[in-house]
Design an enzyme around this catalytic site. Structure first.
Site, PDB file in Angstrom:
ATOM      1  N   LEU A   1     -28.599  -2.034 -17.674  1.00  0.00           N
ATOM      2  CA  LEU A   1     -27.170  -2.096 -17.980  1.00  0.00           C
ATOM      3  C   LEU A   1     -26.331  -2.036 -16.725  1.00  0.00           C
ATOM      4  O   LEU A   1     -25.217  -2.525 -16.674  1.00  0.00           O
ATOM      5  CB  LEU A   1     -26.780  -0.929 -18.885  1.00  0.00           C
ATOM      6  CG  LEU A   1     -27.333  -0.935 -20.314  1.00  0.00           C
ATOM      7  CD1 LEU A   1     -27.039   0.378 -20.982  1.00  0.00           C
ATOM      8  CD2 LEU A   1     -26.744  -2.083 -21.097  1.00  0.00           C
TER       9      LEU A   1
ATOM     10  N   ASP B   1     -15.983  13.128 -10.631  1.00  0.00           N
ATOM     11  CA  ASP B   1     -16.221  11.710 -10.382  1.00  0.00           C
ATOM     12  C   ASP B   1     -15.622  10.890 -11.516  1.00  0.00           C
ATOM     13  O   ASP B   1     -16.192   9.910 -11.972  1.00  0.00           O
ATOM     14  CB  ASP B   1     -17.731  11.456 -10.283  1.00  0.00           C
ATOM     15  CG  ASP B   1     -18.027  10.115  -9.616  1.00  0.00           C
ATOM     16  OD1 ASP B   1     -17.128   9.617  -8.884  1.00  0.00           O
ATOM     17  OD2 ASP B   1     -19.100   9.553  -9.852  1.00  0.00           O
TER      18      ASP B   1
END
Ligand SMILES: *[C@@H]1O[C@H](CO)[C@@H](O)[C@H](O)[C@H]1NC(C)=O
Ligand SMILES: *[C@@H]1O[C@H](CO)[C@@H](O)[C@H](O)[C@H]1NC(C)=O
Ligand SMILES: *[C@@H]1O[C@H](CO)[C@@H](O)[C@H](O)[C@H]1NC(C)=O
Ligand SMILES: *[C@@H]1O[C@H](CO)[C@@H](O)[C@H](O)[C@H]1NC(C)=O
Ligand SMILES: *[C@@H]1O[C@H](CO)[C@@H](O)[C@H](O)[C@H]1NC(C)=O
Ligand SMILES: *[C@@H]1O[C@H](CO)[C@@H](O)[C@H](O)[C@H]1NC(C)=O
Ligand SMILES: *[C@@H]1O[C@H](CO)[C@@H](O)[C@H](O)[C@H]1NC(C)=O
Ligand SMILES: *[C@@H]1O[C@H](CO)[C@@H](O)[C@H](O)[C@H]1NC(C)=O
Ligand SMILES: *[C@@H]1O[C@H](CO)[C@@H](O)[C@H](O)[C@H]1NC(C)=O
Ligand SMILES: *[C@@H]1O[C@H](CO)[C@@H](O)[C@H](O)[C@H]1NC(C)=O
Ligand SMILES: *[C@@H]1O[C@H](CO)[C@@H](O)[C@H](O)[C@H]1NC(C)=O
Ligand SMILES: *[C@@H]1O[C@H](CO)[C@@H](O)[C@H](O)[C@H]1NC(C)=O
Length: 816
Positions: free
Chosen positions: A505, A624
């Site tokens: 992916l 993040d």
């Protein structure tokens, strides 16, 4: 039998097409049962009866839509009564409507040009014109667009033709079923700085505000109507307002309705109805006299009216009873002769009534100020054209009426005051601000000291389980009490086709991610962690258990893990719509994200983050947060991913500063420069994300306007100029809830404030998303707005122990 019927039908259809014409000649008038259709079929013109009425009129409507909305009426004041009619053009070029019994009920004025062979034609833009047969020069003897009814469509102009003296106004129907002229009308007021007035008989109800070069000063949301181009011409030959639609397939109208509102509408082909997306007047502040002279109206405030700086209520008893109509009076008279007067800037306003203004387009703002100072009757000045940095000069003589405040838009007005009233500390409001500021500073100092104390006490007990998670040692679990399935390596490897590229992916923060399908058809996402990990097995399991316990609808769920020798994999639920960045930053897919979805995504992320920061059993800082870490489920619900994984890379405390992944997320200034992170650094990243979601632009995308190097800076400069709505992604089209968009932009800016203490906590963010725009504090200049450096900096500085810098960080290291 049937084929013959069909044939007949087709023949009829053909016949009716061939009979549709756009021209009337003296020998071929328009019968009652006929319509004129413009060349490519956009408009139709013919006789109609309003609902429940015996009166018959000649009207114009959009031919392609079903509801036959009447846009223009020829004989609104002189209908045919209980009779059919004929529309013809006379040999000298006048249109006439004749009834059954040969009475002429309506006739157009004499042709302005001599016509030997006149025809009447319905043009492609809906204009019915009388002209010489075969003439293509546009030299019309008469045209319908000079005599508007209640509607303005593209091609029509509202305003005054100064050469012919024709005054094109919009006059509402008397009632919904009666096209005769009603009391409500809109027209161009050409005195002073021209603007559009909307009146009931001779009483003004609303004014548009002067044209500021880009939009009408009283309609700040005009800049959000993406599909439109608005024009305002003010020169020696005409003073007119008109608009066009950029996409020709949009069907639109602006009308003055019979119950006293100006409305703007677009046709929705799918819903088969009009979408009325704007109207005026909208709120109490649109009422011209609401706050009287020198009063400032704020629709989001209570009371509505306040006096401009240097002014006091003229009639305090009425003012206290919330009747602002008497307005305000000057506290200190102007001192024109001595030249000590100055100006106070009133920001984000609709410019005051401008009938008596003087406009000079050749002056700049500084010259304008001097001009105003030099004329004793000048009370205020402003820029006449805000586009391109501001030019031109408007000067107000006498009282200032109808000033209202807009949030995040509107213009700057410079109001003249005596020197005594310019002194900022003399006002009551000022002293309150000072008091508040002082107490805030005191509170901050106190917090810092307490924080410092706690910090030092807690320091030894602190357990940092990696860069992104941090929680107290008490919450350690025995690896034995896992409710977390450990998957069999062979099963997982098979489900992802042995790490085949086809199943890949993408590449996440800590390794590649694969899509797999388990035997029971459950789809999973498998993250294969890079082998560089130095973490021990027990620690790894321990942490996975903790993360698996985090369950929230806006967090991606960890289903389990898989350990085989050096190999470590995390198994997550699979998100069919992948990540947010794949939608936001790709033009075609961005169009799928309408405002409602974007808002839902913002709210979802905020809730997920709040859970991480506060509501889960552990306090977790994501560190993040970025668009690619927001995954979308099949209903486009956002789910935060990649939280808490740095542990696998983690070493000791200093390590997490140097080994972090620099530049992937949206780093706050204190994190980028000093390596210090806290919940407030997540808030910063969240703010950037909000701005990205609204604008559809990457934070570090390329901007047409050179000084803006990033999205935050761009958003801030638009905010300062009051043009925030221009930030909104164009792919959302022309209509979205303005207030909600402004609220999100303001919130985004609050989250990216330079100093962590200026940023709200996620708990406040969630509240603010549902609260009033005005109740949000005003953002200051955000971090990085003016600098380039920190985003590109690769930091390696170590965590600082200074208590002031860490004061915010303290709380998050505490057990709950
Ligand atoms: C209109 O009516 C007239 C008679 O009144 C008829 O002759 C004519 O065919 C009709 N035209 C159309 C287009 O229906
Ligand atoms: C013709 O009709 C109008 C109304 O449509 C009426 O006012 C007028 O009296 C009528 N004239 C004749 C001669 O019938
Ligand atoms: C029009 O006709 C209707 C019935 O056909 C009648 O009731 C009405 O009075 C007429 N109106 C006029 C003005 O003649
Ligand atoms: C219109 O023209 C006719 C002659 O064609 C003239 O008698 C009449 O006075 C004119 N009307 C106006 C308002 O000028
Ligand atoms: C145009 O018409 C409006 C309303 O009828 C009127 O108030 C205004 O003064 C007119 N303007 C000019 C220039 O005649
Ligand atoms: C006024 O502006 C219009 C439209 O831009 C233009 O066609 C016209 O020539 C201008 N007239 C003058 C006198 O500048
Ligand atoms: C115009 O709008 C239609 C219908 O909404 C759309 O299919 C078409 O792509 C648009 N064209 C442009 C140039 O935006
Ligand atoms: C006129 O516009 C207002 C505001 O959009 C609306 O509430 C009202 O229903 C409209 N009136 C009519 C007759 O459509
Ligand atoms: C202007 O200055 C003179 C002398 O400085 C002073 O007497 C006078 O009061 C001033 N005028 C005003 C209106 O302040
Ligand atoms: C403009 O001046 C006229 C005449 O002095 C006055 O009646 C009117 O109130 C003034 N308008 C404004 C908005 O100040
Ligand atoms: C002040 O400005 C107004 C409007 O432009 C003008 O009529 C007046 O003559 C000016 N007064 C002085 C003293 O210049
Ligand atoms: C306003 O300013 C812009 C940019 O300087 C300029 O292009 C435009 O022509 C100006 N408009 C008017 C009416 O002066």
């Amino acid at each position: 039998m049937e084929p013959i019927v069909l044939l007949l039908f087709l023949l009829l259809l053909l016949l009716s097409f061939s009979t549709a014409r756009d021209t009337i000649t003296p020998s071929n008038p328009l019968a009652d049962n006929e319509t004129l259709v413009s060349a490519t079929g956009t408009f139709a013109l013919g006789f109609f009866n309003p609902p429940n009425s015996d009166n018959r009129y000649i009207g114009l409507w959009y031919n392609q839509i079903s509801d036959h909305t009447i846009l223009w009426v020829a004989n609104r004041a002189s209908p045919l009564v209980n009779s059919t009619g004929v529309l013809s053009v006379t040999k000298d070029g006048r249109l006439t409507i004749t009834s059954q019994n040969s009475t002429v009920v309506w006739t157009s004025p004499n042709s302005t040009v001599e016509l030997t062979s006149p025809i009447a034609q319905l043009l492609e833009n809906g204009n019915l014109v009388v002209m010489q047969d075969g003439d293509t020069s546009g030299n019309y003897g008469w045209q319908g667009f000079n005599y508007l009814t209640d509607t303005l469509i593209p091609g029509m102009k509202l305003g005054v033709d100064l050469t012919t003296g024709i005054n094109r106004t919009l006059v509402a129907w008397a009632s919904e079923n009666d096209p005769s002229p009603g009391p409500y009308h809109g027209f161009m007021d050409i005195r002073g700085d021209p603007d559009i007035y909307f009146c009931r008989d001779s009483t003004p109800i609303w004014r548009s505000g002067a044209w500021d070069g880009t939009h009408l000063s009283g309609i700040p949301d005009m800049s959000t109507y993406r599909g439109f181009q608005f024009n305002f011409v003010n020169n020696a030959s005409e003073v007119v307002y008109f608009y066009s639609v950029i996409n020709r397939s949009y069907i639109s109208r602006l009308l003055v309705n019979s119950t006293g509102f100006a409305q703007r509408a677009l046709w929705l082909p799918d819903a088969n109805q009009w979408n009325f997306f704007w109207n005026a007047p909208k709120d109490l502040c649109d009422d011209i006299g609401q706050c009287g002279p020198y009063g400032l109206c704020d629709a989001n405030d209570s009371p509505l009216c306040s006096c401009l700086q240097g002014f006091d209520p003229k009639n305090p008893s009425n003012w206290n009873l919330r009747d602002g109509h008497d307005g305000c009076k000057r506290r200190t008279p102007l001192d024109c002769k001595n030249g000590t007067d100055g100006f106070v800037t009133v920001s984000n306003v609709k410019l005051p009534q401008s009938d008596n203004c003087t406009v000079d387009m050749n002056l700049n703002l500084d010259q304008c100020r001097r001009l105003c100072l030099g004329n004793c009757s000048c009370t205020a000045y402003a820029s006449a054209n805000v586009s391109g940095g501001g030019s031109g000069c408007i000067i107000w003589i006498g009282n200032l009426f109808d000033i209202r405040n807009f949030v995040g838009s509107g213009q700057d007005l410079y109001v003249r005051l005596a020197a005594a009233d310019l002194d900022v500390s003399s006002g009551k409001t000022q002293s309150t601000i000072v008091a508040v500021a002082v107490s805030l500073v005191a509170a901050a100092l106190l917090l810092t000291c307490v924080g410092c104390f706690l910090w030092r006490r807690k320091k030894k007990r602190r357990v940092l389980l990696g860069a992104m998670t941090s929680f107290n040692e008490k919450s350690n679990h025995e690896p034995g009490d896992l409710d977390l399935p450990i998957f069999d390596f062979a099963t997982i490897a098979a489900s992802i086709d042995y790490f085949s590229d086809e199943n890949k992916l993408g590449e996440g923060g800590f390794g590649p991610v694969y899509k797999g399908t388990l035997e029971d058809n459950q789809e999973i996402a498998v993250k294969r962690l890079a082998k560089t990990s130095i973490q021990g097995l027990e620690e790894f399991k321990n942490e996975i258990v903790l993360i698996a316990k985090l369950q929230h609808r806006n967090l991606v769920r960890l289903l389990g893990c898989c350990i085989q020798g050096e190999e470590r994999m995390l198994i997550y639920e699979y998100m069919p719509n992948r990540s947010l960045d794949a939608f936001l930053f790709e033009k075609e897919r961005a169009a799928l994200l309408d405002w409602k979805m974007r808002h839902q995504i913002i709210v979802g992320i905020a809730r997920g983050l709040l859970y991480l920061h506060q509501d889960s059993r552990f306090r977790i800082i994501h560190r993040d947060l970025k668009a690619s870490n927001i995954l979308l489920d099949e209903d486009m619900n956002p789910k935060i991913s990649d939280f808490g994984m740095a542990r696998i890379f983690g070493g000791d405390e200093t390590d997490f500063n140097t080994r972090k992944v620099v530049g992937t997320g949206y780093m706050s200034p204190e994190y980028a420069m000093d390596g210090i992170f806290s919940v407030k650094s997540d808030v910063f990243s969240f703010g950037v994300l909000v701005l990205e979601i609204i604008s559809g632009k990457k934070n570090r995308g390329v901007y047409a306007i050179p000084p803006h190097i990033n999205l935050v800076a761009h958003a801030w400069s638009l905010w300062k100029e009051g043009k925030s709505l221009q930030l909104v992604d164009e792919s959302m089209g022309y209509s979205f809830p303005t207030n909600e968009a402004l609220r999100c932009i303001k919130l985004g800016l609050l989250c990216v404030q330079e100093h962590p203490e200026d940023r709200p906590l996620m708990s406040s963010v969630v509240l603010m998303l549902g609260s009033d725009l005005a109740s949000l504090p005003q953002p200051k200049q955000p971090g990085f707005a003016a600098r380039r450096g920190p985003f590109e900096v690769d930091t390696s500085s170590s965590n600082q122990d200074s208590c002031t810098l860490n004061e915010i960080s303290v709380s998050m290291f505490q057990p709950r």
